[in-house]
Design a protein around this motif. Structure first.
Motif, PDB file in Angstrom:
ATOM      1  N   PHE A 243      15.597  86.672 -46.809  1.00 43.36           N
ATOM      2  CA  PHE A 243      16.158  86.879 -47.976  1.00 43.36           C
ATOM      3  C   PHE A 243      16.533  85.087 -48.490  1.00 43.36           C
ATOM      4  CE2 PHE A 243      20.899  85.511 -49.442  1.00 43.36           C
ATOM      5  CZ  PHE A 243      21.260  87.442 -49.365  1.00 43.36           C
ATOM      6  N   THR A 244      16.211  85.705 -49.794  1.00 38.06           N
ATOM      7  CA  THR A 244      17.062  84.459 -50.782  1.00 38.06           C
ATOM      8  C   THR A 244      17.721  85.182 -51.671  1.00 38.06           C
ATOM      9  OG1 THR A 244      13.864  85.156 -50.978  1.00 38.06           O
ATOM     10  CG2 THR A 244      15.202  83.581 -53.083  1.00 38.06           C
ATOM     11  N   PRO A 245      18.260  83.185 -51.649  1.00 38.04           N
ATOM     12  CA  PRO A 245      19.694  83.163 -52.267  1.00 38.04           C
ATOM     13  C   PRO A 245      19.693  82.906 -53.659  1.00 38.04           C
ATOM     14  CG  PRO A 245      19.851  81.816 -49.897  1.00 38.04           C
ATOM     15  CD  PRO A 245      18.333  82.307 -49.930  1.00 38.04           C
ATOM     16  N   VAL A 246      20.401  83.707 -54.397  1.00 41.29           N
ATOM     17  CA  VAL A 246      20.249  83.058 -55.626  1.00 41.29           C
ATOM     18  C   VAL A 246      21.338  82.365 -56.045  1.00 41.29           C
ATOM     19  CG1 VAL A 246      19.541  85.254 -56.405  1.00 41.29           C
ATOM     20  CG2 VAL A 246      21.249  85.684 -56.413  1.00 41.29           C
ATOM     21  N   GLY A 247      21.885  81.700 -56.756  1.00 40.89           N
ATOM     22  CA  GLY A 247      22.708  80.864 -57.284  1.00 40.89           C
ATOM     23  C   GLY A 247      23.315  81.470 -58.635  1.00 40.89           C
ATOM     24  N   GLY A 248      24.219  80.185 -58.806  1.00 41.76           N
ATOM     25  CA  GLY A 248      24.590  80.158 -60.485  1.00 41.76           C
ATOM     26  C   GLY A 248      25.928  81.026 -60.831  1.00 41.76           C
ATOM     27  N   LEU A 249      26.759  80.930 -59.905  1.00 38.79           N
ATOM     28  CA  LEU A 249      27.799  82.250 -60.249  1.00 38.79           C
ATOM     29  C   LEU A 249      29.038  81.227 -59.136  1.00 38.79           C
ATOM     30  CD1 LEU A 249      28.477  84.998 -59.392  1.00 38.79           C
ATOM     31  CD2 LEU A 249      28.555  85.786 -57.062  1.00 38.79           C
ATOM     32  N   ARG A 250      30.257  81.965 -60.454  1.00 35.64           N
ATOM     33  CA  ARG A 250      31.706  80.779 -59.884  1.00 35.64           C
ATOM     34  C   ARG A 250      32.029  81.658 -59.098  1.00 35.64           C
ATOM     35  NH1 ARG A 250      34.452  80.425 -63.774  1.00 35.64           N
ATOM     36  NH2 ARG A 250      33.277  82.180 -65.343  1.00 35.64           N
ATOM     37  N   ASP A 251      33.218  80.792 -58.782  1.00 39.53           N
ATOM     38  CA  ASP A 251      34.304  81.852 -58.004  1.00 39.53           C
ATOM     39  C   ASP A 251      33.603  82.415 -57.059  1.00 39.53           C
ATOM     40  OD1 ASP A 251      36.319  80.275 -59.322  1.00 39.53           O
ATOM     41  OD2 ASP A 251      36.379  82.580 -61.333  1.00 39.53           O
ATOM     42  N   THR A 252      32.853  81.860 -56.264  1.00 40.86           N
ATOM     43  CA  THR A 252      32.048  82.484 -54.933  1.00 40.86           C
ATOM     44  C   THR A 252      32.640  82.994 -53.981  1.00 40.86           C
ATOM     45  OG1 THR A 252      31.222  80.797 -53.904  1.00 40.86           O
ATOM     46  CG2 THR A 252      29.676  81.407 -55.606  1.00 40.86           C
ATOM     47  N   ASP A 253      34.263  82.197 -54.253  1.00 42.31           N
ATOM     48  CA  ASP A 253      34.829  82.286 -53.392  1.00 42.31           C
ATOM     49  C   ASP A 253      36.060  83.645 -53.134  1.00 42.31           C
ATOM     50  OD1 ASP A 253      36.701  80.586 -55.324  1.00 42.31           O
ATOM     51  OD2 ASP A 253      38.142  79.833 -53.949  1.00 42.31           O
ATOM     52  N   GLN A 254      35.614  84.314 -54.379  1.00 47.93           N
ATOM     53  CA  GLN A 254      36.521  85.202 -54.959  1.00 47.93           C
ATOM     54  C   GLN A 254      35.498  86.529 -55.130  1.00 47.93           C
ATOM     55  OE1 GLN A 254      40.431  84.304 -57.397  1.00 47.93           O
ATOM     56  NE2 GLN A 254      39.320  81.765 -57.230  1.00 47.93           N
ATOM     57  N   LEU A 255      34.900  86.604 -54.690  1.00 49.03           N
ATOM     58  CA  LEU A 255      33.584  87.905 -54.615  1.00 49.03           C
ATOM     59  C   LEU A 255      34.184  89.158 -54.102  1.00 49.03           C
ATOM     60  CD1 LEU A 255      30.535  86.465 -54.772  1.00 49.03           C
ATOM     61  CD2 LEU A 255      31.017  87.123 -56.362  1.00 49.03           C
ATOM     62  N   GLU A 256      35.798  88.932 -53.154  1.00 49.36           N
ATOM     63  CA  GLU A 256      35.770  90.348 -52.092  1.00 49.36           C
ATOM     64  C   GLU A 256      36.459  91.382 -53.008  1.00 49.36           C
ATOM     65  OE1 GLU A 256      36.689  89.913 -48.119  1.00 49.36           O
ATOM     66  OE2 GLU A 256      39.484  90.304 -48.816  1.00 49.36           O
ATOM     67  N   THR A 257      36.450  92.598 -53.270  1.00 52.08           N
ATOM     68  CA  THR A 257      37.242  93.297 -54.344  1.00 52.08           C
ATOM     69  C   THR A 257      36.720  93.629 -55.680  1.00 52.08           C
ATOM     70  OG1 THR A 257      39.044  92.437 -54.799  1.00 52.08           O
ATOM     71  CG2 THR A 257      39.196  93.249 -52.497  1.00 52.08           C
ATOM     72  N   SER A 258      35.160  92.663 -56.352  1.00 50.55           N
ATOM     73  CA  SER A 258      35.398  92.953 -57.239  1.00 50.55           C
ATOM     74  C   SER A 258      33.876  94.058 -57.643  1.00 50.55           C
ATOM     75  CB  SER A 258      34.103  91.316 -57.085  1.00 50.55           C
ATOM     76  OG  SER A 258      33.051  90.874 -56.082  1.00 50.55           O
ATOM     77  N   ALA A 259      33.770  94.174 -58.345  1.00 52.37           N
ATOM     78  CA  ALA A 259      32.558  94.880 -59.101  1.00 52.37           C
ATOM     79  C   ALA A 259      31.539  94.866 -59.397  1.00 52.37           C
ATOM     80  CB  ALA A 259      33.625  96.458 -60.304  1.00 52.37           C
ATOM     81  N   SER A 260      30.606  95.940 -58.931  1.00 53.46           N
ATOM     82  CA  SER A 260      29.338  95.290 -59.824  1.00 53.46           C
ATOM     83  C   SER A 260      28.258  96.197 -59.102  1.00 53.46           C
ATOM     84  CB  SER A 260      28.689  94.171 -58.420  1.00 53.46           C
ATOM     85  OG  SER A 260      28.338  94.626 -56.953  1.00 53.46           O
ATOM     86  N   LEU A 261      27.219  96.318 -60.455  1.00 49.22           N
ATOM     87  CA  LEU A 261      26.395  96.786 -60.954  1.00 49.22           C
ATOM     88  C   LEU A 261      25.024  96.492 -61.326  1.00 49.22           C
ATOM     89  CD1 LEU A 261      27.081  99.068 -63.909  1.00 49.22           C
ATOM     90  CD2 LEU A 261      28.677  96.884 -63.948  1.00 49.22           C
ATOM     91  N   LEU A 262      24.449  98.103 -61.315  1.00 50.61           N
ATOM     92  CA  LEU A 262      22.689  97.319 -62.213  1.00 50.61           C
ATOM     93  C   LEU A 262      23.058  98.141 -63.514  1.00 50.61           C
ATOM     94  CD1 LEU A 262      20.258  97.556 -62.404  1.00 50.61           C
ATOM     95  CD2 LEU A 262      19.784  99.161 -61.604  1.00 50.61           C
ATOM     96  N   LEU A 263      23.257  97.196 -64.705  1.00 48.54           N
ATOM     97  CA  LEU A 263      23.130  97.698 -66.107  1.00 48.54           C
ATOM     98  C   LEU A 263      22.314  98.222 -66.233  1.00 48.54           C
ATOM     99  CD1 LEU A 263      24.573  93.911 -67.330  1.00 48.54           C
ATOM    100  CD2 LEU A 263      25.317  95.667 -66.786  1.00 48.54           C
ATOM    101  N   PRO A 264      23.174  98.903 -68.036  1.00 47.41           N
ATOM    102  CA  PRO A 264      21.741 100.150 -67.623  1.00 47.41           C
ATOM    103  C   PRO A 264      20.908  99.342 -68.892  1.00 47.41           C
ATOM    104  CG  PRO A 264      24.463 100.044 -69.001  1.00 47.41           C
ATOM    105  CD  PRO A 264      23.585  99.857 -67.429  1.00 47.41           C
ATOM    106  N   PRO A 265      19.846  99.913 -69.253  1.00 49.76           N
ATOM    107  CA  PRO A 265      18.706 100.136 -68.575  1.00 49.76           C
ATOM    108  C   PRO A 265      18.276  99.769 -67.469  1.00 49.76           C
ATOM    109  CG  PRO A 265      17.802  99.978 -70.177  1.00 49.76           C
ATOM    110  CD  PRO A 265      18.813  99.269 -70.696  1.00 49.76           C
TER     111      PRO A 265
END
Length: 656
Positions: A387-409
């Motif tokens: 497992f390779t972690p990725v960084g750069g994300l703000r508000d990592t304590d507020q990821l619950e009930t967030s939306a996420s998706l693979l952007l098109p295309p």
């Protein structure tokens, strides 16, 4: 085109004016009435719809109104709406489980017999077009002062290699101190394992005994079950590990079958999962049982792999604990399960198949698990379980009930996270969006455009014109404090910006879903606010209305929608598919769009894959990518669009 008010509108406007005059003693109410009428008039205008789109509430006959917990688009064009017990304990205790099929083409509905409580199950589109549904509810939660009987996990042991034993609900276990506990569900314990081994006699023996001898080793089998004290109160509480006798057993059975428990408490008792698994057949329109999972799961995520198998992770188990990293893989060819690589995630983690055949965990999740475990986003290699972690994300304590998706295309391999909230019943929410490009050498999240306000439970849908439509949500946990957000917007991946869309009229927060329909509209379902008022004094009710959004591209007057004619239904990887089309000269882009299977703001199925277009007179040829990690097997909606981004209606095609 000039707009001329209809006779009906003139009468409506006149009526509003008269109402204003009559309501002289109640000006605020009259002003609200007039404002609402003006708003209805404005949003009904062709120019407004061409810019912002339009919403319409579907007329659902009363007998088909249900608590939509899950929604999946089938290749028949119908939408499977799963409620199970619908977060309604009375329905659960009565064994009343619901599934409704809705045909958006003609707004017809039908009931489907539902064999298990699929409330909070997981689901995935299979290669043959069936929908795998796994997990669900074995027991409802009991919280706070409502917990009157101590309970806990009981491990039921079997030391008999020749006997499997099923204990019915209500089986009683007696502690060494004489306290009695009972099960609420049936539990089966398989035979103990028996094997013959060679080796030195562990008990020594006479001097002339051989150094090596064969002996039989029996290893007890075990199954866990949740038990509660028969008597209410503190008498059932214990923190002393012990062995529990099973009442009603005698002789050898009493020795071979027993329970082990670590503690019994009056702590909150969470929901508990089931291990049942079914395939839903869209043609026969019925559930078909398959081999159950090894683990019970409530709130699991199911992700389709490039070979058509399905990875299944997380969930609450049969005693209400997060499954401790035990993952399973379903094989549709044999309809059986096998163990997958071990890795822990909180419940409903957003796990996406990447183009290099890894799994990307965006960090989004829903529901259960400690705040400091399994929350870090990263890339998971199933082959070597790294497992390779990725960084750069703000508000990592507020990821619950967030939306996420693979952007098109999908070829661009860019993922987006939108909004989210704090763990559990936190009032925190974030307006943060973030985007990551997995094609970079060392991918990291970067900030995307902010949402208008902190938003959790946002539903996000990929559109045929490569935009992302987002709607609903709330700023607080389950819409608490009447914090629902009645807005919608489009995200443009090219401009990296949001633009407004028409506002929905039905609020959506927890337990809401949205998905793309084959005609290019978006359907929204569900929502279960915690309270019905801003003061949080009245309990909320489950939203049973369906509201459908028609995007601006359906209101353009300058041209008709392009259309595809005769062509192949089965596509070949790396091949070319040619379709007849009178609109060939107008067609600029083509997309294969995987149908959604969504619940709890989690939709890891939807993806939009670009096809190369070669348009000639009267026909258009489309080049299909070869990579199965980019295009997992299954049924897809094929959309073509013109230079303005106006899409055709979808043609269903199959990638076996």
């Amino acid at each position: 085109m000039h707009y001329r008010p209809s006779v009906r509108f003139k009468k409506t406007a006149l009526g509003a004016a008269v109402t204003l005059l009559i309501a002289g003693m109640n000006l605020p109410a009259a002003w609200t009435f007039a404002r609402d009428r003006l708003h209805e008039h404005r949003i009904s205008q062709p120019a407004y719809r061409a810019d912002y789109g339009s919403w319409e509430v579907v007329d659902v006959p009363e007998e088909y109104r249900t608590n939509a917990l899950h929604a999946a688009l089938l290749h028949t064009g119908k939408v499977l709406i799963i409620a199970g017990s619908g977060n309604n304990m009375e329905m659960f205790e009565a064994g009343t489980f619901e599934t409704v099929l809705w045909d958006p083409a003609d707004h017809t509905f039908s009931h489907v017999p539902t064999p298990e409580d699929f409330f909070c199950a997981g689901h995935s589109q299979l290669a043959d077009g069936r929908l795998l549904v796994a997990g669900g509810t074995a027991r409802y939660e009991i919280l706070g002062d409502e917990v009157t009987r101590a309970g806990g996990a009981m491990t039921v042991k079997n030391e008999d290699p020749d006997q499997e034993r099923t204990f019915p609900a209500g089986t009683r276990f007696r502690s060494p101190e004489g306290v009695v506990y009972e099960t609420e569900v049936e539990v089966t314990v398989p035979p103990a394992a028996k094997e013959t081994v060679s080796g030195k006699n562990p008990d020594g023996g006479p001097d002339n005994a051989p150094d090596e001898e064969e002996r039989t080793v029996v290893t007890a089998s075990e199954t866990r079950v949740f038990v509660v004290a028969v008597e209410e109160g503190e008498s059932g509480v214990t923190d002393t590990p012990g062995q529990y006798a099973i009442e009603g057993l005698e002789g050898a059975d009493a020795e071979n079958f027993y329970g082990l428990a670590q503690e019994m408490t009056l702590d909150d008792q969470d929901f508990q999962g089931i291990n049942a698994a079914y395939e839903f057949d869209p043609v026969a329109e019925k559930y078909l049982p398959v081999e159950p999972m090894a683990e019970a799961r409530w709130y699991p995520t199911l992700t389709t792999l490039s070979d058509g198998r399905v990875l299944t992770v997380s969930g609450l188990d049969e005693v209400g604990k997060v499954v401790p990293g035990i993952n399973e893989i379903y094989d549709p060819e044999t309809r059986t399960w096998s163990l997958g690589p071990e890795r822990y995630f909180p419940t409903y983690p957003a796990l996406f198949l990447t183009a290099d055949d890894r799994i990307f965990y965006t960090g989004s999740n829903a529901g259960y698990g400690p705040a400091d475990e399994g929350r870090e986003p990263g890339l998971w290699n199933l082959d070597d379980n790294t497992f390779t972690p990725v960084g750069g994300l703000r508000d990592t304590d507020q990821l619950e009930t967030s939306a996420s998706l693979l952007l098109p295309p999908a070829q661009d391999q860019r993922f987006m996270v939108l909004g989210g909230g704090g763990v559990g019943e936190s009032a925190d929410s974030t307006a943060r969006t973030a985007i990551i490009d997995l094609t970079e050498e060392s991918p990291q999240y970067r900030d995307g455009p902010e949402l208008a306000q902190g938003t959790r439970y946002l539903n996000s849908v990929i559109m045929p014109d490569d935009t992302v439509f987002t709607s609903g949500g709330s700023t607080d946990y389950r819409g608490r404090g009447r914090s629902d957000i009645l807005t919608a917007q489009f995200y443009d991946p090219v401009a990296d910006a949001f633009r407004p869309a028409a506002d929905p009229t039905v609020a959506r927060n927890y337990h809401a879903e949205a998905l793309l329909l084959p005609d290019g509209r978006v359907a929204t379902f569900g929502s279960e606010p915690l309270f019905a008022d801003a003061a949080n004094t009245r309990p909320g009710e489950f939203e049973q209305r369906i509201e459908v959004y028609s995007p601006p591209y359906l209101f353009r007057e300058e041209s008709e929608r392009p259309a595809l004619g005769i062509g192949p239904q089965v596509l070949e990887r790396g091949g070319t598919a040619t379709f007849r089309s009178a609109d060939a000269a107008r067609i600029r882009d083509a997309r294969l769009m995987r149908p959604s299977a969504v619940t709890h703001t989690t939709d890891v199925e939807q993806r939009s894959v670009r096809l190369e277009v070669d348009a000639r007179e009267g026909e258009v040829s489309l080049s299909v990518p070869e990579d199965a990690a980019l295009l997992p097997p299954g049924w897809y909606m094929l959309f073509v669009t013109d230079a303005d981004g106006t899409p055709s209606e979808a043609v269903w095609v199959h990638l076996p």
